[in-house]
Scaffold this motif. Structure first.
Motif, PDB file in Angstrom:
ATOM      1  N   THR A  99     -36.552  18.225  21.019  1.00  0.00           N
ATOM      2  CA  THR A  99     -37.427  19.371  21.137  1.00  0.00           C
ATOM      3  C   THR A  99     -37.843  19.512  22.591  1.00  0.00           C
ATOM      4  O   THR A  99     -37.935  18.506  23.308  1.00  0.00           O
ATOM      5  CB  THR A  99     -38.670  19.227  20.229  1.00  0.00           C
ATOM      6  N   GLU A 100     -38.067  20.740  23.016  1.00  0.00           N
ATOM      7  CA  GLU A 100     -38.586  20.958  24.364  1.00  0.00           C
ATOM      8  C   GLU A 100     -40.102  20.824  24.330  1.00  0.00           C
ATOM      9  O   GLU A 100     -40.768  21.408  23.467  1.00  0.00           O
ATOM     10  CB  GLU A 100     -38.208  22.344  24.880  1.00  0.00           C
ATOM     11  N   THR A 138     -43.455  21.864  25.899  1.00  0.00           N
ATOM     12  CA  THR A 138     -43.851  23.010  26.710  1.00  0.00           C
ATOM     13  C   THR A 138     -45.195  22.823  27.403  1.00  0.00           C
ATOM     14  O   THR A 138     -45.567  23.637  28.244  1.00  0.00           O
ATOM     15  CB  THR A 138     -43.888  24.288  25.851  1.00  0.00           C
ATOM     16  N   TYR A 152     -46.726  18.941  32.459  1.00  0.00           N
ATOM     17  CA  TYR A 152     -46.469  17.501  32.503  1.00  0.00           C
ATOM     18  C   TYR A 152     -47.725  16.682  32.791  1.00  0.00           C
ATOM     19  O   TYR A 152     -47.752  15.473  32.558  1.00  0.00           O
ATOM     20  CB  TYR A 152     -45.345  17.167  33.492  1.00  0.00           C
ATOM     21  N   ASN A 170     -37.311  10.422  26.443  1.00  0.00           N
ATOM     22  CA  ASN A 170     -37.803  11.500  27.298  1.00  0.00           C
ATOM     23  C   ASN A 170     -36.752  11.742  28.371  1.00  0.00           C
ATOM     24  O   ASN A 170     -36.259  10.788  28.976  1.00  0.00           O
ATOM     25  CB  ASN A 170     -39.117  11.102  27.959  1.00  0.00           C
ATOM     26  N   ALA A 188     -35.453  14.931  31.384  1.00  0.00           N
ATOM     27  CA  ALA A 188     -35.466  16.277  31.958  1.00  0.00           C
ATOM     28  C   ALA A 188     -34.039  16.820  31.874  1.00  0.00           C
ATOM     29  O   ALA A 188     -33.100  16.180  32.345  1.00  0.00           O
ATOM     30  CB  ALA A 188     -35.928  16.240  33.404  1.00  0.00           C
ATOM     31  N   ASN A 199     -31.962  20.463  32.535  1.00  0.00           N
ATOM     32  CA  ASN A 199     -32.008  21.844  33.033  1.00  0.00           C
ATOM     33  C   ASN A 199     -33.442  22.304  33.304  1.00  0.00           C
ATOM     34  O   ASN A 199     -33.867  23.381  32.883  1.00  0.00           O
ATOM     35  CB  ASN A 199     -31.318  22.802  32.047  1.00  0.00           C
ATOM     36  N   LYS A 235     -36.137  21.343  32.028  1.00  0.00           N
ATOM     37  CA  LYS A 235     -36.982  21.361  30.843  1.00  0.00           C
ATOM     38  C   LYS A 235     -37.329  19.918  30.480  1.00  0.00           C
ATOM     39  O   LYS A 235     -36.491  19.026  30.596  1.00  0.00           O
ATOM     40  CB  LYS A 235     -36.266  22.013  29.657  1.00  0.00           C
ATOM     41  N   MET A 277     -37.655  17.374  27.825  1.00  0.00           N
ATOM     42  CA  MET A 277     -37.150  17.211  26.462  1.00  0.00           C
ATOM     43  C   MET A 277     -37.604  15.876  25.884  1.00  0.00           C
ATOM     44  O   MET A 277     -37.775  14.892  26.601  1.00  0.00           O
ATOM     45  CB  MET A 277     -35.621  17.281  26.460  1.00  0.00           C
ATOM     46  N   HIS A 278     -37.768  15.864  24.553  1.00  0.00           N
ATOM     47  CA  HIS A 278     -38.150  14.653  23.830  1.00  0.00           C
ATOM     48  C   HIS A 278     -37.232  14.556  22.611  1.00  0.00           C
ATOM     49  O   HIS A 278     -37.025  15.552  21.905  1.00  0.00           O
ATOM     50  CB  HIS A 278     -39.619  14.734  23.402  1.00  0.00           C
ATOM     51  N   TYR A 279     -36.672  13.364  22.376  1.00  0.00           N
ATOM     52  CA  TYR A 279     -35.695  13.177  21.305  1.00  0.00           C
ATOM     53  C   TYR A 279     -36.076  12.015  20.398  1.00  0.00           C
ATOM     54  O   TYR A 279     -36.588  11.001  20.863  1.00  0.00           O
ATOM     55  CB  TYR A 279     -34.312  12.842  21.876  1.00  0.00           C
ATOM     56  N   ARG A 331     -28.205  16.219  21.125  1.00  0.00           N
ATOM     57  CA  ARG A 331     -27.765  15.663  22.400  1.00  0.00           C
ATOM     58  C   ARG A 331     -27.272  14.226  22.231  1.00  0.00           C
ATOM     59  O   ARG A 331     -27.845  13.447  21.483  1.00  0.00           O
ATOM     60  CB  ARG A 331     -28.906  15.687  23.406  1.00  0.00           C
TER      61      ARG A 331
END
Length: 159
Positions: free
Chosen positions: A19-20, A22, A25, A64, A66, A68, A70, A72-74, A88
């Motif tokens: 998920t991105e 938003t 930071y 965690n 970055a 592009n 953005k 991101m967290h997976y 990903r």
């Protein structure tokens, strides 16, 4: 003083559903809520169980990265397989990692605690190495005595 080690690790691959994030930071509370909501969703809808069925071990990765520009967290597992739900394939390089170990009552508390120690203390104290980007991860390794235990792995380079 933070309790950490520097360890050499072989390269490994994590298959993740992401998920991105938003929130800014610097908005720790916002990021923490976004991550908690994401983990609740992947546990409830079965996507985490789908990943776990492919895993080569019992570890659950919270990655965690970055991508592009953005944040991101997976949610991920170590595997060479893939599934359509995955968003990903995350490559972690062979090399030195700053490792922080710990345990907490829940997976979320463990991840937040390890991230805070690693980025708030350990990296500042580790004078011979630097984090220059790339994916970092908290690794939930199991449970004991009602607590969740695991580690944070951050790839580092020698200064």
């Amino acid at each position: 003083m933070a309790d950490y080690t520097l360890e050499e690790k072989n390269s490994f691959t994590v298959l993740g559903i992401g998920t991105e994030l938003t929130s800014d930071y610097t908005d720790f509370a916002g990021i923490t809520k976004e991550k908690a909501d994401f983990w609740q969703a992947v546990k409830q809808d079965g996507r985490l169980d789908t990943l776990k069925a492919l895993a080569t071990n019992d570890y659950i990765f919270a990655v965690n990265e970055a991508v592009n520009n953005k944040m991101m967290h997976y949610a991920g597992v170590m595997t060479e397989e893939s599934v359509p739900e995955a968003t990903r394939v995350i490559q972690f390089p062979k090399g030195e990692y700053l490792v922080v170990k710990g345990e907490a009552k829940t997976s979320g508390e463990l991840s937040n605690m390890l991230t805070g120690i690693a980025f708030g203390q350990a990296l500042a104290e580790a004078k011979d190495v630097a984090y220059v980007g790339g994916p970092n991860t908290t690794v939930e390794m199991g449970q004991r005595n009602g607590s969740v235990f695991g580690e944070m792995w951050i790839p580092v380079v020698r200064k």
